[in-house]
Write a protein that holds these residues in place. Structure first.
Motif, PDB file in Angstrom:
ATOM      1  N   GLN A  49      -0.982 -65.305   5.537  1.00 19.78           N
ATOM      2  CA  GLN A  49      -1.315 -66.718   4.766  1.00 19.78           C
ATOM      3  C   GLN A  49      -1.163 -66.299   3.086  1.00 19.78           C
ATOM      4  OE1 GLN A  49      -5.293 -67.282   6.454  1.00 19.78           O
ATOM      5  NE2 GLN A  49      -6.109 -66.533   4.641  1.00 19.78           N
ATOM      6  N   THR A  50      -0.212 -67.270   2.610  1.00 18.75           N
ATOM      7  CA  THR A  50       0.042 -67.228   1.324  1.00 18.75           C
ATOM      8  C   THR A  50      -0.281 -68.449   0.619  1.00 18.75           C
ATOM      9  OG1 THR A  50       1.790 -65.613   2.017  1.00 18.75           O
ATOM     10  CG2 THR A  50       1.802 -66.429  -0.352  1.00 18.75           C
ATOM     11  N   GLN A  51      -1.286 -68.496  -0.242  1.00 19.93           N
ATOM     12  CA  GLN A  51      -1.667 -69.770  -0.940  1.00 19.93           C
ATOM     13  C   GLN A  51      -0.862 -69.774  -2.074  1.00 19.93           C
ATOM     14  OE1 GLN A  51      -5.630 -71.522  -0.363  1.00 19.93           O
ATOM     15  NE2 GLN A  51      -5.753 -71.586  -2.615  1.00 19.93           N
ATOM     16  N   THR A  52      -0.318 -70.694  -2.527  1.00 17.35           N
ATOM     17  CA  THR A  52       0.459 -70.942  -3.776  1.00 17.35           C
ATOM     18  C   THR A  52      -0.093 -72.287  -4.553  1.00 17.35           C
ATOM     19  OG1 THR A  52       2.185 -72.087  -2.919  1.00 17.35           O
ATOM     20  CG2 THR A  52       2.528 -69.551  -3.082  1.00 17.35           C
ATOM     21  N   ASP A  53       0.098 -71.971  -6.063  1.00 17.12           N
ATOM     22  CA  ASP A  53      -0.426 -73.186  -6.716  1.00 17.12           C
ATOM     23  C   ASP A  53       0.979 -74.075  -6.750  1.00 17.12           C
ATOM     24  OD1 ASP A  53      -2.082 -74.019  -9.054  1.00 17.12           O
ATOM     25  OD2 ASP A  53      -0.248 -74.068  -9.990  1.00 17.12           O
ATOM     26  N   VAL A  54       0.554 -75.327  -6.653  1.00 19.48           N
ATOM     27  CA  VAL A  54       1.608 -76.559  -6.830  1.00 19.48           C
ATOM     28  C   VAL A  54       2.430 -76.518  -7.995  1.00 19.48           C
ATOM     29  CG1 VAL A  54       0.115 -78.107  -7.897  1.00 19.48           C
ATOM     30  CG2 VAL A  54       1.961 -78.973  -6.582  1.00 19.48           C
ATOM     31  N   SER A  55       1.980 -76.139  -9.114  1.00 21.16           N
ATOM     32  CA  SER A  55       2.939 -76.037 -10.270  1.00 21.16           C
ATOM     33  C   SER A  55       3.739 -74.872 -10.155  1.00 21.16           C
ATOM     34  CB  SER A  55       1.938 -75.668 -11.472  1.00 21.16           C
ATOM     35  OG  SER A  55       2.672 -75.823 -12.682  1.00 21.16           O
ATOM     36  N   ASP A  56       3.415 -73.672  -9.590  1.00 20.38           N
ATOM     37  CA  ASP A  56       4.348 -72.455  -9.463  1.00 20.38           C
ATOM     38  C   ASP A  56       5.506 -72.912  -8.154  1.00 20.38           C
ATOM     39  OD1 ASP A  56       1.685 -70.107  -9.430  1.00 20.38           O
ATOM     40  OD2 ASP A  56       2.974 -70.953 -11.102  1.00 20.38           O
ATOM     41  N   ASP A  57       4.765 -73.760  -7.268  1.00 23.86           N
ATOM     42  CA  ASP A  57       5.882 -74.126  -6.347  1.00 23.86           C
ATOM     43  C   ASP A  57       6.956 -74.932  -6.741  1.00 23.86           C
ATOM     44  OD1 ASP A  57       3.474 -74.436  -3.609  1.00 23.86           O
ATOM     45  OD2 ASP A  57       4.733 -72.785  -4.145  1.00 23.86           O
ATOM     46  N   LEU A  58       6.692 -76.109  -7.818  1.00 21.50           N
ATOM     47  CA  LEU A  58       7.585 -76.744  -8.233  1.00 21.50           C
ATOM     48  C   LEU A  58       8.567 -75.986  -9.033  1.00 21.50           C
ATOM     49  CD1 LEU A  58       5.502 -79.597 -10.011  1.00 21.50           C
ATOM     50  CD2 LEU A  58       6.974 -79.697  -8.031  1.00 21.50           C
ATOM     51  N   GLU A  59       8.347 -74.583  -9.511  1.00 20.72           N
ATOM     52  CA  GLU A  59       9.236 -73.927 -10.118  1.00 20.72           C
ATOM     53  C   GLU A  59      10.011 -72.992  -9.181  1.00 20.72           C
ATOM     54  OE1 GLU A  59       9.699 -73.273 -13.773  1.00 20.72           O
ATOM     55  OE2 GLU A  59       7.903 -74.263 -14.572  1.00 20.72           O
ATOM     56  N   ASN A  60       9.371 -72.409  -8.250  1.00 19.03           N
ATOM     57  CA  ASN A  60       9.583 -71.448  -7.296  1.00 19.03           C
ATOM     58  C   ASN A  60      10.558 -71.924  -6.301  1.00 19.03           C
ATOM     59  OD1 ASN A  60       8.497 -69.513  -9.087  1.00 19.03           O
ATOM     60  ND2 ASN A  60       6.724 -69.209  -7.751  1.00 19.03           N
ATOM     61  N   LYS A  61      10.246 -73.160  -5.761  1.00 16.01           N
ATOM     62  CA  LYS A  61      10.921 -73.935  -4.693  1.00 16.01           C
ATOM     63  C   LYS A  61      11.844 -74.971  -5.299  1.00 16.01           C
ATOM     64  CE  LYS A  61       7.535 -72.349  -1.373  1.00 16.01           C
ATOM     65  NZ  LYS A  61       6.100 -72.117  -1.506  1.00 16.01           N
ATOM     66  N   ARG A  62      12.475 -74.756  -6.399  1.00 23.79           N
ATOM     67  CA  ARG A  62      13.058 -75.866  -7.113  1.00 23.79           C
ATOM     68  C   ARG A  62      14.224 -76.487  -6.337  1.00 23.79           C
ATOM     69  NH1 ARG A  62      14.414 -77.800 -12.389  1.00 23.79           N
ATOM     70  NH2 ARG A  62      15.574 -79.724 -12.139  1.00 23.79           N
ATOM     71  N   VAL A  63      14.845 -75.497  -5.602  1.00 22.62           N
ATOM     72  CA  VAL A  63      16.011 -76.153  -4.568  1.00 22.62           C
ATOM     73  C   VAL A  63      15.451 -77.052  -3.803  1.00 22.62           C
ATOM     74  CG1 VAL A  63      17.480 -75.495  -3.101  1.00 22.62           C
ATOM     75  CG2 VAL A  63      17.264 -73.995  -5.173  1.00 22.62           C
ATOM     76  N   LEU A  64      14.361 -76.773  -3.271  1.00 26.04           N
ATOM     77  CA  LEU A  64      13.502 -77.796  -1.952  1.00 26.04           C
ATOM     78  C   LEU A  64      13.365 -79.069  -2.779  1.00 26.04           C
ATOM     79  CD1 LEU A  64      11.082 -76.976   0.705  1.00 26.04           C
ATOM     80  CD2 LEU A  64      10.473 -78.651  -0.907  1.00 26.04           C
ATOM     81  N   PHE A  65      12.625 -79.048  -3.830  1.00 27.37           N
ATOM     82  CA  PHE A  65      12.405 -80.179  -4.647  1.00 27.37           C
ATOM     83  C   PHE A  65      13.550 -81.007  -4.898  1.00 27.37           C
ATOM     84  CE2 PHE A  65       7.957 -80.000  -4.198  1.00 27.37           C
ATOM     85  CZ  PHE A  65       7.452 -78.698  -4.137  1.00 27.37           C
ATOM     86  N   ASP A  66      14.501 -80.212  -5.405  1.00 26.96           N
ATOM     87  CA  ASP A  66      15.703 -80.924  -6.114  1.00 26.96           C
ATOM     88  C   ASP A  66      16.433 -81.653  -4.854  1.00 26.96           C
ATOM     89  OD1 ASP A  66      17.107 -78.530  -8.458  1.00 26.96           O
ATOM     90  OD2 ASP A  66      15.859 -80.277  -8.700  1.00 26.96           O
ATOM     91  N   CYS A  67      16.509 -80.923  -3.680  1.00 31.43           N
ATOM     92  CA  CYS A  67      17.214 -81.568  -2.657  1.00 31.43           C
ATOM     93  C   CYS A  67      16.608 -82.822  -2.052  1.00 31.43           C
ATOM     94  CB  CYS A  67      17.405 -80.872  -1.356  1.00 31.43           C
ATOM     95  SG  CYS A  67      18.635 -79.384  -1.550  1.00 31.43           S
ATOM     96  N   ILE A  68      15.063 -82.846  -2.097  1.00 32.11           N
ATOM     97  CA  ILE A  68      14.464 -84.043  -1.450  1.00 32.11           C
ATOM     98  C   ILE A  68      14.550 -85.079  -2.609  1.00 32.11           C
ATOM     99  CG2 ILE A  68      11.823 -84.796  -0.973  1.00 32.11           C
ATOM    100  CD1 ILE A  68      11.571 -81.977   0.009  1.00 32.11           C
ATOM    101  N   SER A  69      14.255 -84.865  -4.094  1.00 33.34           N
ATOM    102  CA  SER A  69      14.272 -85.859  -4.904  1.00 33.34           C
ATOM    103  C   SER A  69      15.875 -86.386  -4.664  1.00 33.34           C
ATOM    104  CB  SER A  69      14.167 -85.095  -6.309  1.00 33.34           C
ATOM    105  OG  SER A  69      14.571 -85.912  -7.226  1.00 33.34           O
ATOM    106  N   LYS A  70      16.744 -85.425  -4.780  1.00 34.00           N
ATOM    107  CA  LYS A  70      18.212 -86.171  -4.667  1.00 34.00           C
ATOM    108  C   LYS A  70      18.406 -87.066  -3.537  1.00 34.00           C
ATOM    109  CE  LYS A  70      23.112 -85.143  -4.970  1.00 34.00           C
ATOM    110  NZ  LYS A  70      24.213 -84.304  -4.425  1.00 34.00           N
ATOM    111  N   GLN A  71      18.020 -86.855  -2.453  1.00 32.10           N
ATOM    112  CA  GLN A  71      18.204 -87.595  -1.222  1.00 32.10           C
ATOM    113  C   GLN A  71      17.337 -89.009  -1.471  1.00 32.10           C
ATOM    114  OE1 GLN A  71      20.059 -87.685   1.307  1.00 32.10           O
ATOM    115  NE2 GLN A  71      19.298 -88.540   2.834  1.00 32.10           N
ATOM    116  N   ALA A  72      16.077 -88.676  -1.889  1.00 32.82           N
ATOM    117  CA  ALA A  72      15.404 -90.197  -2.077  1.00 32.82           C
ATOM    118  C   ALA A  72      16.071 -91.049  -2.944  1.00 32.82           C
ATOM    119  CB  ALA A  72      13.952 -89.770  -2.502  1.00 32.82           C
TER     120      ALA A  72
END
Lengths: 432, 136
Positions: free
Chosen positions: A362-385
């Motif tokens: 189990q690996t808890q991450t901070d949302v702010s870090d997630d936005l940086e580290n998982k940028r591709v995921l958020f970019d794809c979701i944002s782009k699709q929306a």
């Protein structure tokens, strides 16, 4: 030609050439349309085109169409995108043992807006929890159940009051990782029209934010996260918050913590307010409606209810309404994207997915870090929306443009036929 | 048309296509024999005639025609004639009309062979050709 006239003509010709060389490009014919000078903001450009085609009434009608016809359909396409984003190299494996026994995560990591601290039966809660079977409602139920399991799809949720943590584990563990995530995404309810309307109104008038007792740090943290998400939506390379932006966030935080929210609708119309009862009235009136006109008129009503300076409003009604609906539509776009990036269900899926990938730890991450580290995921979701939203708006504008183009095209066809007949007549009139 | 809805250039192209006023059918073709016989009987362009027609149609726009109250000729009407003269001058003296002649044009030629026998040849052109014209 006399020599004097030749000299005059030459000087005149030089002047003309100089004038042509030195003339700048023609000025913008529409200096009031700021979207022309901002290259990347597509939503404002689309709204400006709608206004040019059919006036501000079109933007109001567009909002009605977005809420009644678009919101109900976007979820299907976005769920497909989410499933793609949660597909990994290990998706065909069965669920790992540690997850089957349960992962623990702080509530604050899942619920970044502190929604779960609000009782659904309260007047505010009834606006934020529109249904008892949503993921958020089940999370709240598990907090109330304190130690007893609550089910949501293939997920068992258990809350521990002593640690303020949720434990998540699968109900049916004999499934692949891919099928598990797909089933949770399918069970999820990411867009609820009523909740989206509440959030949009809150983003402009701050009614919900103002009535909560959050600490300065909590408010600032939320604003920083939203700022970073906005940068992702705007396709900015860096998510770093500049000092000037941070200063503005601090000012906004101060205002919210002190119960002050400036709703600037333009033309000097500020300090407009809406209370929770008025939002409830709006939601009751538009809930389940399939009539875009009725929905957009209810928004006009809530605008008129909010106005603090009615003289100013009456003088600048069209401009204030135009600004209001633009703010609403831009806010709608952001709230839709937030539903698929920052909501508790997404935070839960990211947590589970990250833990499984991290060797079933189990690996808890901070949302702010997630936005940086998982940028591709958020970019794809944002782009699709954005693709889906802008496609809807484009089709709406296209319908309005075609209504203009058809009569003009008919005139051009008639003109071409007349020209043809006249050409034939001109060729034959001297022969016959 | 495939549009990338999150790309502003693609959206602009999409709107431009909607507003291009393009119609499916090309303008009606004027029969070739009619052009051959009719074109040489045309009167040709005249700046005075065109300017006169434009000035005549000023009344369609609700504008006054004729001399000013002072008795002078309206500068607007003088300008109209100047404009047309210059446009026609450019068309007459500077314009280039190029005609692309496709392959496959049927041809029939007849002549006498070296031994005096009449020869008739039937065929079609095989190469592209180009023609030039002027505007009169």
């Amino acid at each position: 030609m006399s020599i004097i006239k030749e000299k005059k003509d030459l000087i005149t010709k030089v002047g003309v050439i100089t004038s042509i060389l030195n003339s700048n490009e023609l000025d913008n014919n529409n200096p009031n349309l700021s979207s022309i000078n901002t290259s990347k903001n597509i939503s404002n450009f689309l709204l400006d085109i709608i206004t040019t085609v059919n006036g501000s009434e079109s933007i109001k009608n567009l909002l009605g169409e977005l809420i009644t016809n678009f919101l109900s359909d976007i979820e299907i396409d976005m769920k497909l995108e989410l499933k793609k984003q949660f597909t990994n190299y290990n998706s065909s494996n069965t669920l790992p043992n540690n997850f089957i026994n349960g992962y623990n995560v702080d509530v604050s990591s899942i619920d970044i807006k502190n929604k779960l601290k609000i009782d659904p039966s309260s007047s505010k809660g009834s606006l934020l929890y529109s249904d008892t079977n949503t993921f958020d409602s089940r999370l709240y139920d598990s907090i109330v159940a304190d130690g007893n399991d609550i089910d949501f799809g293939n997920l068992k949720i258990n809350y521990d009051n002593s640690t303020d943590q949720f434990k998540f584990k699968p109900i049916n563990s004999a499934t692949t990782i891919n099928d598990f995530f797909s089933s949770i995404i399918d069970s999820g309810d990411f867009i609820n029209e009523n909740e989206v309307s509440v959030k949009i109104i809150n983003s402009i008038f701050g009614t919900i934010d103002n009535s909560e007792t959050k600490s300065y740090e909590q408010v600032l943290k939320e604003l920083k996260i939203e700022k970073k998400l906005q940068k992702i939506v705007d396709n900015q390379d860096s998510l770093d918050i500049k000092p000037s932006e941070f200063t503005q966030l601090e000012i906004t935080t101060d205002n919210i913590v002190n119960g002050v929210y400036y709703s600037d609708l333009g033309c000097g119309s500020i300090n407009n307010k809406i209370n929770i009862d008025q939002i409830s009235t709006l939601i009751n009136n538009i809930s389940g409606s399939t009539d875009p006109l009725k929905v957009s008129n209810e928004y006009v009503n809530i605008l008129e209810t909010s106005i603090s300076n009615t003289d100013n409003y009456n003088e600048n009604k069209d401009a204030i309404e135009d600004n209001f609906f633009r703010l609403i539509i831009n806010s709608l776009i952001i709230e839709i994207i937030k539903s698929f990036t920052l909501s508790p269900i997404i935070r839960t899926l990211l947590f589970i997915n990250g833990s499984i990938i991290n060797n079933d730890t189990q690996t808890q991450t901070d949302v702010s870090d997630d936005l940086e580290n998982k940028r591709v995921l958020f970019d794809c979701i944002s782009k699709q929306a954005k693709e889906l939203i802008f496609q809807f708006i484009f089709e709406y504008v296209k319908k309005e443009l075609i209504k203009l183009v058809i009569p003009v095209t008919k005139k051009i066809l008639k003109e071409k036929n007349t020209q043809y007949i006249n050409i034939i007549k001109s060729l034959t009139s001297n022969i016959i | 048309m495939a549009i990338e809805y999150s790309n502003i250039n693609s959206l602009i192209d999409g709107f431009n296509k909607v507003m291009s006023f393009q119609t499916k059918n090309s303008p009606n073709n004027v029969p070739t024999p009619l052009i051959l016989f009719g074109a040489k009987n045309r009167s040709g362009l005249s700046a005075i005639e065109i300017a006169s027609n434009i000035i005549q149609r000023k009344k369609d726009a609700g504008l006054p025609i004729g001399a000013l109250p002072s008795g002078n000729i309206s500068p607007d009407e003088i300008m109209e004639r100047i404009r047309v003269e210059e446009i026609l001058k450019a068309l007459f003296e500077k314009s280039i009309i190029t005609v692309a002649i496709p392959t496959g044009i049927p041809l029939q030629a007849s002549g006498i062979s070296a031994d005096g026998t009449p020869v008739t040849v039937y065929g079609r052109t095989v190469g592209l050709a180009r023609g030039y014209g002027i505007i009169q």
